[in-house]
Design a protein around this motif. Structure first.
Motif, PDB file in Angstrom:
ATOM      1  N   ILE A  70       0.842  -1.199   0.000  1.00 48.94           N
ATOM      2  CA  ILE A  70       0.000   0.000   0.000  1.00 48.94           C
ATOM      3  C   ILE A  70       0.875   1.245   0.000  1.00 48.94           C
ATOM      4  N   GLY A  71       1.924   1.224   0.859  1.00 43.44           N
ATOM      5  CA  GLY A  71       2.821   2.379   0.943  1.00 43.44           C
ATOM      6  C   GLY A  71       3.511   2.655  -0.379  1.00 43.44           C
ATOM      7  N   PHE A  72       4.158   1.614  -0.931  1.00 44.81           N
ATOM      8  CA  PHE A  72       4.861   1.793  -2.209  1.00 44.81           C
ATOM      9  C   PHE A  72       3.881   2.198  -3.312  1.00 44.81           C
ATOM     10  N   GLY A  73       2.686   1.594  -3.285  1.00 39.91           N
ATOM     11  CA  GLY A  73       1.694   1.874  -4.324  1.00 39.91           C
ATOM     12  C   GLY A  73       1.268   3.323  -4.308  1.00 39.91           C
ATOM     13  N   LEU A  74       0.886   3.824  -3.133  1.00 42.41           N
ATOM     14  CA  LEU A  74       0.420   5.207  -3.054  1.00 42.41           C
ATOM     15  C   LEU A  74       1.529   6.179  -3.435  1.00 42.41           C
ATOM     16  N   LEU A  75       2.764   5.886  -2.970  1.00 38.56           N
ATOM     17  CA  LEU A  75       3.883   6.762  -3.319  1.00 38.56           C
ATOM     18  C   LEU A  75       4.060   6.806  -4.844  1.00 38.56           C
ATOM     19  N   SER A  76       3.928   5.626  -5.485  1.00 37.37           N
ATOM     20  CA  SER A  76       4.100   5.590  -6.940  1.00 37.37           C
ATOM     21  C   SER A  76       3.003   6.371  -7.638  1.00 37.37           C
ATOM     22  N   VAL A  77       1.768   6.287  -7.123  1.00 35.61           N
ATOM     23  CA  VAL A  77       0.671   7.037  -7.739  1.00 35.61           C
ATOM     24  C   VAL A  77       1.006   8.529  -7.709  1.00 35.61           C
ATOM     25  N   LEU A  78       1.433   9.011  -6.542  1.00 34.15           N
ATOM     26  CA  LEU A  78       1.709  10.443  -6.417  1.00 34.15           C
ATOM     27  C   LEU A  78       2.921  10.853  -7.248  1.00 34.15           C
ATOM     28  N   VAL A  79       4.022  10.088  -7.138  1.00 38.70           N
ATOM     29  CA  VAL A  79       5.227  10.446  -7.896  1.00 38.70           C
ATOM     30  C   VAL A  79       4.929  10.413  -9.389  1.00 38.70           C
ATOM     31  N   GLY A  80       4.233   9.351  -9.831  1.00 36.27           N
ATOM     32  CA  GLY A  80       3.895   9.232 -11.252  1.00 36.27           C
ATOM     33  C   GLY A  80       3.045  10.397 -11.707  1.00 36.27           C
ATOM     34  N   ALA A  81       2.000  10.708 -10.959  1.00 31.51           N
ATOM     35  CA  ALA A  81       1.062  11.747 -11.388  1.00 31.51           C
ATOM     36  C   ALA A  81       1.742  13.110 -11.428  1.00 31.51           C
ATOM     37  N   PHE A  82       2.487  13.452 -10.376  1.00 29.33           N
ATOM     38  CA  PHE A  82       3.078  14.785 -10.361  1.00 29.33           C
ATOM     39  C   PHE A  82       4.234  14.916 -11.345  1.00 29.33           C
ATOM     40  N   SER A  83       4.916  13.802 -11.644  1.00 26.77           N
ATOM     41  CA  SER A  83       5.970  13.895 -12.653  1.00 26.77           C
ATOM     42  C   SER A  83       5.385  14.141 -14.034  1.00 26.77           C
ATOM     43  N   LEU A  84       4.134  13.726 -14.242  1.00 33.13           N
ATOM     44  CA  LEU A  84       3.494  13.931 -15.544  1.00 33.13           C
ATOM     45  C   LEU A  84       3.478  15.400 -15.932  1.00 33.13           C
ATOM     46  N   LEU A  85       3.376  16.263 -14.922  1.00 34.17           N
ATOM     47  CA  LEU A  85       3.240  17.689 -15.199  1.00 34.17           C
ATOM     48  C   LEU A  85       4.464  18.276 -15.880  1.00 34.17           C
TER      49      LEU A  85
END
Lengths: 484, 219
Positions: A282-297
């Motif tokens: 859960i921890g790694f997953g949520l971190l990846s969601v946030l890192v992935g999404a914000f890097s998209l910008l």
């Protein structure tokens, strides 16, 4: 004859044949033929499994159940459609002088070998062989990423090799610990590295060793899944290699690595009787969601952008499997399937769009809808599918994941929603001018292969509207195996 | 099993740890290859003793394979690579070796603590060696992070693999033969691919300094 032999024989033979004649004009057709052979063998195997239940082969070294057979079919299917896409794509690359004869041979041969490694990793019952196959898959894709021999592609391949090499070394440490735990408890005469034997006695595996082993395994295979903060290799490898390879990396390799994590999680859950493994995921997953999404910008390169979107989606899946429970696991499996289909479709469309504009920079790609409406629509539909718009399948799986998150872990739902919203804004605002803007690019010399794009999107659409009963049964059986 | 053989395995384990530190501080590329070969020899010796004590036949094969691969073949390949790349006299500037050593010691303490509960459970001949193997993995990892040249990074990677083989031998009497063969094949192919890459990297970047490989970034 056992259909499993055919599943392995087709890509292995293909890689040998194509190593010799891959540069010939019909080499690309031979590549399609071998991939089609693999697909047929996989379908044959699937029918057998559906009819007869789980299958052991070769002295129990191979084990096929509902969980991996659906990934085998998906791998063989996307392997086939990507080979169809490779035909015109690599031909244009060759015409433009980016590929020489020897590179074409290397490309096709490694493509088949990569399929073989994926299928081996999926079907093996031996946790050691799983590791060997994952490492071999890294080696083949390193060669595929560096196939253009440009400074950027070499840099990407070097980073990929070193990062994944280090990561996968951690997984080997985990496998050694797993072996150590199982040696103590497994009856003499039984192979202690076979997953089925481990699974049968998972409740008596030593919890201390298993928790340490799972940390190593998650870090190791998680590097290949592309989980933050171990994701740095992923955008480079996706952006600098040939586009068909980006499609199979996102569509297949990440899934297979996640599959390895799930198998390890099942064992760890059985040994620990708590949600230690799930919480880590859960921890790694949520971190990846946030890192992935914000890097998209911050992206300007279209392939880099969609590779960050893969990181985000792999994070969502890891989160779902970490959360556990029948609905979340079901949604995770569905998400694996539709993400693989939609993301590879997006990469197919992106590949043709970038070839037209002769650039991967998003500022250079404009007005696709005017030059070639099919590529434009393909990209637009693919983007909508990947962003989780209804009625595509990702909407269904994300909806299920979100609702079960609200039930089980209410604090995590806002984080997921934030990630999804940022990803939507970032991707949609960039794709819209690429499809509908003004343009002056010319059509391609060889007609692009758009059948795979719409085939994938059609399937993703179907899975969003209606899941056939046998597929549903299949997922439910796989969910029962994952448990948790 | 005799007291002597346990002492010997512990001795080899400590030599392995010492070599990992030596590698961390070594500036000359050619010496790194020598240390790598010595590491291989240490692993071979430890494996043979474990094989002798436990009568595990497949460990002898594993020892022979390690000997052929990691003491002869891979160092030979690396030597030829160094010769052809003409980097025999390359000296790397390492900043602050004493503080690197201190961090290394912290890593060793950390891995000993991490493996303590597991070592207690171990039924193998030498429970303490798992901590050493883990420490060697982390030290090799640290070496890969601190080096900027391509070849030392690769040697760090290979030495990590050595430490893992040692972990497998001492903690579990070695992985099954088919798995060990697969691992050896992967490592060998990996070395060849990296060797080819080094030529191409130098051709493209006119240097083997990995710090040049930093063009792929976000805006």
């Amino acid at each position: 004859m056992n259909p499993l032999v055919l599943v392995f024989a087709a890509p292995l033979l293909g890689s040998l044949v194509l190593a010799v004649m891959g540069h010939k004009p019909h080499g690309r057709n031979v590549n399609v033929a071998f991939s089609f052979g693999t697909l047929l063998a996989a379908l044959f195997l699937t029918i057998k499994i559906v009819a007869e239940g789980p299958l052991f082969a070769f002295n129990s070294q191979f084990f096929i159940d509902s969980l991996n057979i659906f990934l085998v079919t998906l791998t063989a299917f996307i392997g086939f459609t990507t080979s169809v896409f490779s035909r015109p794509y690599m031909r244009i690359e060759e015409d433009r002088g980016k590929m020489t004869h020897s590179r074409m041979r290397l490309y096709f041969s490694m493509y088949q070998l990569f399929s073989f490694c994926m299928l081996l990793a999926l079907t093996t019952n031996n946790m050691g062989i799983l590791w060997v196959a994952m490492e071999a898959a890294t080696l083949t894709t390193v060669l595929l990423v560096s196939v253009y021999r440009t400074p950027a592609s070499l840099e990407a391949a070097w980073k990929y090799f070193i990062l994944c090499g280090v990561g996968i070394a951690q997984a080997l440490m985990g496998t050694i610990l797993l072996y150590m735990a199982s040696q103590k408890v497994i009856a003499p005469g039984l192979n202690p590295l076979l997953w089925t034997n481990l699974n049968a006695s998972k409740s008596i595996l030593n919890p201390t060793i298993m928790s340490l082993a799972f940390v190593f395994l998650l870090v190791g295979y998680g590097t290949k899944v592309g989980l933050a903060p171990l994701h740095n290799w992923l955008p480079d490898a996706h952006a600098e290699g040939p586009t068909p390879i980006s499609a199979v990396l996102s569509g297949l390799l990440l899934n297979v690595a996640l599959y390895a994590v799930i198998r390890c999680k099942i064992l760890t859950d059985g040994a620990l009787n708590n949600n230690f493994a799930g919480n880590l995921m859960i921890g790694f997953g949520l971190l990846s969601v946030l890192v992935g999404a914000f890097s998209l910008l911050r992206q300007r390169d279209i392939k880099r952008m969609f590779s960050y979107s893969s990181i985000e989606h792999m994070g969502i899946m890891t989160f779902a499997f970490g959360m556990g429970g029948p609905i979340a696991n079901f949604a995770g499996l569905l998400h694996m399937t539709v993400h693989a289909l939609s993301k590879s479709a997006v990469f197919f469309a992106v590949g043709h769009a970038a070839q037209k504009a002769k650039s991967q920079m998003m500022d250079d790609i404009r007005g696709l809808i005017k030059v070639s409406p099919t590529v434009g629509w393909g990209l637009m539909m693919g983007t909508l599918a990947i962003l989780g718009m209804p009625p595509f399948g990702i909407f269904a799986s994300e909806f299920l994941i979100l609702t079960s998150a609200m039930h089980q872990l209410p604090w995590s739902a806002p984080i997921l929603l934030l990630g999804l919203a940022v990803a939507f804004g970032a991707i949609f605002s960039r794709v819209q001018p690429m499809v509908f803007g003004e343009t002056n690019v010319k059509p391609l010399p060889h007609s692009p292969a758009l059948l795979p794009v719409f085939l994938h999107l059609g399937l993703a659409l179907m899975l969003g509207l209606y899941i056939p009963n046998y597929l549903n049964q299949w997922f439910l059986q796989a969910v029962a195996i994952i448990g948790g | 099993m005799t007291e002597l053989s346990i002492q010997l395995i512990n001795l080899f384990a400590s030599i392995l740890l010492l070599l990992a530190f030596a590698m961390l501080a070594q500036r000359r590329v050619i010496n790194l290859v020598h240390i790598y070969a010595m590491q291989g020899l240490t692993v071979v010796s430890a494996t043979s003793i474990v094989a002798f004590v436990t009568h595990q036949e497949h460990l002898y094969y594993s020892a022979v394979m390690t000997l052929a691969l990691k003491v002869f073949l891979i160092p030979l390949v690396l030597h030829r690579l160094i010769k052809r790349l003409d980097i025999r006299w390359d000296v790397e500037t390492l900043i602050n070796i004493p503080s690197m050593m201190l961090v290394g010691i912290v890593l060793v303490i950390f891995s000993f603590n991490l493996s303590l509960p597991i070592s207690k459970l171990s039924t193998s001949v030498t429970p303490g060696t798992l901590g050493i193997a883990l420490a060697c993995v982390l030290l090799s990892f640290m070496m890969m992070i601190t080096r900027s040249k391509a070849l030392p990074q690769v040697i760090g990677f290979l030495s990590m693999e050595n430490a893992l083989v040692f972990a497998a031998t001492s903690a579990t009497y070695g992985m099954p033969m088919v798995v060990e063969l697969g691992i050896a094949l992967d490592v060998l192919v990996g070395v060849f691919i990296l060797g080819v890459f080094m030529f191409q990297i130098r051709e493209q970047f006119e240097s083997l300094d990995i710090s040049h490989l930093e063009n792929l970034k976000e805006e």
